[in-house]
Design a protein around this motif. Structure first.
Motif, PDB file in Angstrom:
ATOM      1  N   THR A  73      94.022  41.264  34.612  1.00 23.51           N
ATOM      2  CA  THR A  73      94.986  41.965  33.754  1.00 23.51           C
ATOM      3  C   THR A  73      94.778  41.680  32.271  1.00 23.51           C
ATOM      4  O   THR A  73      95.550  42.169  31.446  1.00 23.51           O
ATOM      5  CB  THR A  73      96.426  41.555  34.142  1.00 23.51           C
ATOM      6  OG1 THR A  73      96.539  40.126  34.055  1.00 23.51           O
ATOM      7  CG2 THR A  73      96.741  42.005  35.565  1.00 23.51           C
ATOM      8  N   ASN A  74      93.757  40.896  31.934  1.00 22.65           N
ATOM      9  CA  ASN A  74      93.497  40.588  30.517  1.00 22.65           C
ATOM     10  C   ASN A  74      92.025  40.825  30.207  1.00 22.65           C
ATOM     11  O   ASN A  74      91.218  39.895  30.234  1.00 22.65           O
ATOM     12  CB  ASN A  74      93.885  39.145  30.206  1.00 22.65           C
ATOM     13  CG  ASN A  74      93.790  38.840  28.717  1.00 22.65           C
ATOM     14  OD1 ASN A  74      93.436  39.702  27.905  1.00 22.65           O
ATOM     15  ND2 ASN A  74      94.113  37.614  28.346  1.00 22.65           N
ATOM     16  N   PRO A  75      91.656  42.063  29.905  1.00 18.95           N
ATOM     17  CA  PRO A  75      90.233  42.396  29.726  1.00 18.95           C
ATOM     18  C   PRO A  75      89.569  41.662  28.573  1.00 18.95           C
ATOM     19  O   PRO A  75      88.342  41.537  28.542  1.00 18.95           O
ATOM     20  CB  PRO A  75      90.260  43.909  29.478  1.00 18.95           C
ATOM     21  CG  PRO A  75      91.627  44.196  28.969  1.00 18.95           C
ATOM     22  CD  PRO A  75      92.527  43.240  29.681  1.00 18.95           C
ATOM     23  N   ALA A  76      90.347  41.148  27.627  1.00 20.68           N
ATOM     24  CA  ALA A  76      89.755  40.465  26.473  1.00 20.68           C
ATOM     25  C   ALA A  76      89.052  39.177  26.880  1.00 20.68           C
ATOM     26  O   ALA A  76      88.166  38.693  26.164  1.00 20.68           O
ATOM     27  CB  ALA A  76      90.836  40.163  25.440  1.00 20.68           C
ATOM     28  N   LYS A  77      89.431  38.603  28.020  1.00 16.89           N
ATOM     29  CA  LYS A  77      88.864  37.314  28.437  1.00 16.89           C
ATOM     30  C   LYS A  77      88.051  37.397  29.718  1.00 16.89           C
ATOM     31  O   LYS A  77      87.568  36.381  30.204  1.00 16.89           O
ATOM     32  CB  LYS A  77      89.991  36.295  28.625  1.00 16.89           C
ATOM     33  CG  LYS A  77      90.726  35.935  27.345  1.00 16.89           C
ATOM     34  CD  LYS A  77      91.746  34.837  27.592  1.00 16.89           C
ATOM     35  CE  LYS A  77      92.433  34.422  26.298  1.00 16.89           C
ATOM     36  NZ  LYS A  77      93.419  33.332  26.518  1.00 16.89           N
ATOM     37  N   GLU A  78      87.902  38.592  30.265  1.00 16.85           N
ATOM     38  CA  GLU A  78      87.277  38.726  31.580  1.00 16.85           C
ATOM     39  C   GLU A  78      85.836  39.191  31.482  1.00 16.85           C
ATOM     40  O   GLU A  78      85.446  39.837  30.516  1.00 16.85           O
ATOM     41  CB  GLU A  78      88.109  39.682  32.442  1.00 16.85           C
ATOM     42  CG  GLU A  78      89.489  39.107  32.769  1.00 16.85           C
ATOM     43  CD  GLU A  78      90.494  40.166  33.158  1.00 16.85           C
ATOM     44  OE1 GLU A  78      90.085  41.331  33.348  1.00 16.85           O
ATOM     45  OE2 GLU A  78      91.691  39.841  33.261  1.00 16.85           O
ATOM     46  N   ASP A  79      85.059  38.843  32.517  1.00 23.84           N
ATOM     47  CA  ASP A  79      83.645  39.205  32.502  1.00 23.84           C
ATOM     48  C   ASP A  79      83.160  39.339  33.947  1.00 23.84           C
ATOM     49  O   ASP A  79      83.595  38.597  34.838  1.00 23.84           O
ATOM     50  CB  ASP A  79      82.831  38.117  31.794  1.00 23.84           C
ATOM     51  CG  ASP A  79      81.444  38.608  31.405  1.00 23.84           C
ATOM     52  OD1 ASP A  79      80.616  38.761  32.320  1.00 23.84           O
ATOM     53  OD2 ASP A  79      81.201  38.821  30.206  1.00 23.84           O
ATOM     54  N   VAL A  80      82.252  40.289  34.152  1.00 28.19           N
ATOM     55  CA  VAL A  80      81.678  40.491  35.488  1.00 28.19           C
ATOM     56  C   VAL A  80      80.958  39.226  35.962  1.00 28.19           C
ATOM     57  O   VAL A  80      80.932  38.911  37.154  1.00 28.19           O
ATOM     58  CB  VAL A  80      80.718  41.698  35.475  1.00 28.19           C
ATOM     59  CG1 VAL A  80      79.991  41.826  36.813  1.00 28.19           C
ATOM     60  CG2 VAL A  80      81.487  42.986  35.170  1.00 28.19           C
ATOM     61  N   GLU A  81      80.381  38.480  35.018  1.00 29.14           N
ATOM     62  CA  GLU A  81      79.701  37.231  35.367  1.00 29.14           C
ATOM     63  C   GLU A  81      80.643  36.288  36.109  1.00 29.14           C
ATOM     64  O   GLU A  81      80.270  35.663  37.103  1.00 29.14           O
ATOM     65  CB  GLU A  81      79.198  36.547  34.090  1.00 29.14           C
ATOM     66  CG  GLU A  81      78.630  35.148  34.312  1.00 29.14           C
ATOM     67  CD  GLU A  81      78.382  34.406  33.019  1.00 29.14           C
ATOM     68  OE1 GLU A  81      78.110  33.189  33.087  1.00 29.14           O
ATOM     69  OE2 GLU A  81      78.458  35.021  31.936  1.00 29.14           O
ATOM     70  N   PHE A  82      81.886  36.186  35.627  1.00 26.29           N
ATOM     71  CA  PHE A  82      82.854  35.307  36.260  1.00 26.29           C
ATOM     72  C   PHE A  82      83.254  35.839  37.637  1.00 26.29           C
ATOM     73  O   PHE A  82      83.417  35.081  38.590  1.00 26.29           O
ATOM     74  CB  PHE A  82      84.088  35.154  35.371  1.00 26.29           C
ATOM     75  CG  PHE A  82      83.800  34.524  34.037  1.00 26.29           C
ATOM     76  CD1 PHE A  82      82.960  33.424  33.940  1.00 26.29           C
ATOM     77  CD2 PHE A  82      84.357  35.032  32.878  1.00 26.29           C
ATOM     78  CE1 PHE A  82      82.687  32.835  32.706  1.00 26.29           C
ATOM     79  CE2 PHE A  82      84.094  34.456  31.639  1.00 26.29           C
ATOM     80  CZ  PHE A  82      83.251  33.349  31.557  1.00 26.29           C
TER      81      PHE A  82
END
Length: 557
Positions: A73-82
């Motif tokens: 729910t927070n795209p600013a901190k999310e990454d496909v790598e994670f």
């Protein structure tokens, strides 16, 4: 070389298992559905492993299912790598979600419609206060909050503003959607919490379809309801959020009514598990990355040589309760030590080599010894170890002037070479600086295994590697990342253990290790447990990581 057979284990009970058992017995639920809902904004650590083992374990033991749901729910901190790392780590731990992989972002449209439902019912409003002003209006633990001047907007105005928020008309932070609950509530989480914020950021899963995103508290319970979760299990810091969790479920037309339960989070000594602090360690290059073998991340523990079985055992041992407590690192270390003692084949490796020459051994000749891969498990087979006139031994296994109680090699003294012969030291050779660079010995050929002389007893046994057959390798001796049990305060990074890693580059290994596979684990005799590094090791330049020492070396410190 096969792994040792699994031990039968008894599943321990805990208060959550008792709740599940009671719910099934009463007929409240016929199927147990749990979930593990990580945020894809970092790598999982050992604390997450406790939650994974608990949620997937309950579902497994009671013939239910556990969902893997990303709280994205927070795209600013999310990454496909994670996201990919989290999925791989859950699988590595031994659990599988089957077809039940979900994303909170899958429910964005439904969540939005439910937000409009609250607005229409007069239970949510659009607020123009800034984040700082909202904090100021919230009050304290002893003083009630102050209502926003925008709290009493009409449902029609709020609905119009909220739809314009969705359409992208307003800048980030210009407006938020808040629940209208009770600004005087003793629970600060019920003082008109924010449900939606504006964030013009591309989402890894939904792209640019949205510019408003639900807060965790709004997405969490409703996602549980959509998926039919029966037991929503969180750590204790969410206990004060449970009234909001229930208020939202009670005020929305959700298809199910999940129940939230809380348990104590894992606090492990000699490390940190705050995502912020772990990120700082990586960004400041105090460690080599998220998978640095000193990190408490699952990728770090895996690279260090921890087995998934040992981590599951650790999670069982520490139990599940409702009181926060500190778990000593030694319990985790002992879990992997016990596991590897059973499953790791043995090998000989000389970490700090010193040349040993057997003067009466025929020059130019060598022989082979058949050595068991595991002293207590014949099923793990044997290996062939070459022997020759010149060997490598550990530098610490020779002392020119032995101290009292020293039972290894010294002038005039005898020791047994592991699986080979008894030798007697005759002299040592030094360089110009007075450092011992070579030890000279004689051997007793009658003390070879299988001959009558093999029964002759000596006080010391040392390991060795044939110099002409040795495999050169780099060995990294990892230890605890912090020197203090509870690194805290503003100077927490000053408490990093300066001896948390030592890299040895001239190690000599027995040649059977040439075929060791990436991540394969061994006990290097008399040294500790090691594994082939999964990132840097190559057949031409092997790298081994120390997982743990043979015995706990921290208790005496």
């Amino acid at each position: 070389m096969s792994d040792a057979p699994e031990k039968e284990t008894v599943t321990p009970t805990n208060f959550l298992r008792q709740i599940v058992e009671a719910d099934l017995a009463s007929g409240k639920h016929t199927t147990i559905i749990t979930r593990f809902p990580p945020e894809p904004n970092g790598y999982l650590h050992i604390g997450h492993a406790k939650s994974i083992c608990l949620n997937f374990g309950l579902a497994r033991d009671f013939n239910g299912r556990c969902h893997l749901r990303f709280d994205d729910t927070n795209p600013a901190k999310e990454d496909v790598e994670f996201t990919e790392s989290i999925k791989e780590s859950v699988h590595w731990l031994g659990f599988d979600w089957g077809e039940h992989l979900y994303y909170a972002s899958n429910y964005f449209e439904q969540l939005y419609q439910w937000a409009e439902h609250l607005i229409t019912a007069g239970k949510a409003y659009v607020d123009d206060l800034t984040a700082e002003e909202i904090r100021q209006h919230r009050g304290t633990l002893t003083e009630p909050g102050t209502e926003s001047p925008y709290r009493n907007r009409s449902a029609e105005e709020n609905l119009d503003l909220f739809r314009r928020m969705r359409s992208g008309e307003f800048a980030d932070g210009a407006k938020v959607l808040r629940a209208r609950i009770d600004m005087a509530s003793p629970n600060i989480n019920l003082r008109d919490p924010v449900l939606y914020r504006i964030l013009h950021a591309s989402h890894p899963h939904t792209g640019d379809a949205w510019c408003i995103y639900p807060m965790y508290d709004f997405a969490h319970g409703q996602s549980d309801a959509i998926e039919g979760i029966t037991h929503s299990i969180c750590t204790l810091e969410f206990e004060d959020h449970r009234p909001l969790y229930e208020w939202l479920l009670n005020n929305l037309p959700v298809p199910h009514q999940p129940r939230q339960y809380e348990f104590s989070r894992l606090n492990l000594s000699y490390t940190v598990m705050s995502k912020r602090k772990l990120m700082q360690l990586v960004q400041d290059r105090d460690v080599s990355g998220w998978d640095d073998p000193r990190m408490p991340t699952l990728v770090g523990l895996r690279r260090r040589g921890y087995t998934p079985e040992s981590i599951r055992t650790f999670c069982e041992r520490i139990g599940v309760g409702r009181s926060d407590s500190w778990i000593d690192m030694s319990i985790l270390e002992e879990s992997v030590r016990e596991d590897l003692n059973e499953r790791a084949p043995r090998a000989m490796a000389v970490l700090r080599p010193l040349k040993l020459v057997i003067e009466n051994y025929p020059a130019g000749e060598d022989e082979e010894f058949i050595v068991a891969n595991h002293p207590q498990n014949a099923e793990m087979g044997t290996r062939t170890v070459p022997f020759s006139r010149e060997l490598w031994i550990e530098r610490d296994d020779f002392m020119e002037e032995p101290v009292k109680g020293f039972k290894r090699l010294s002038p005039g003294q005898e020791v047994r070479l592991r699986a080979a012969y008894i030798i007697r030291c005759t002299e040592c050779v030094k360089d110009g600086a007075g450092n011992v660079v070579e030890v000279r010995c004689t051997y007793d050929p009658e003390t070879k295994s299988g001959l009558p002389g093999a029964e002759r007893k000596v006080k010391g046994v040392i390991h060795w590697v044939s110099a002409s057959h040795a495999l050169d390798a780099e060995i990294r001796l990892y230890d605890r990342l912090f020197a203090q049990p509870n690194p805290s305060g503003d100077d927490w990074k000053q408490q990093i253990n300066p001896d948390s890693v030592e890299i040895l580059t001239d190690c000599k290994l027995e040649p059977s290790l040439k075929t060791a596979a990436v991540e394969q684990r061994f006990q290097f005799e008399r040294s500790g447990y090691f594994c082939v590094d999964l990132k840097d090791s190559t057949p031409a330049s092997p790298v081994f990581n120390r997982t743990v020492t043979l015995r706990d070396s921290w208790t005496k410190r």
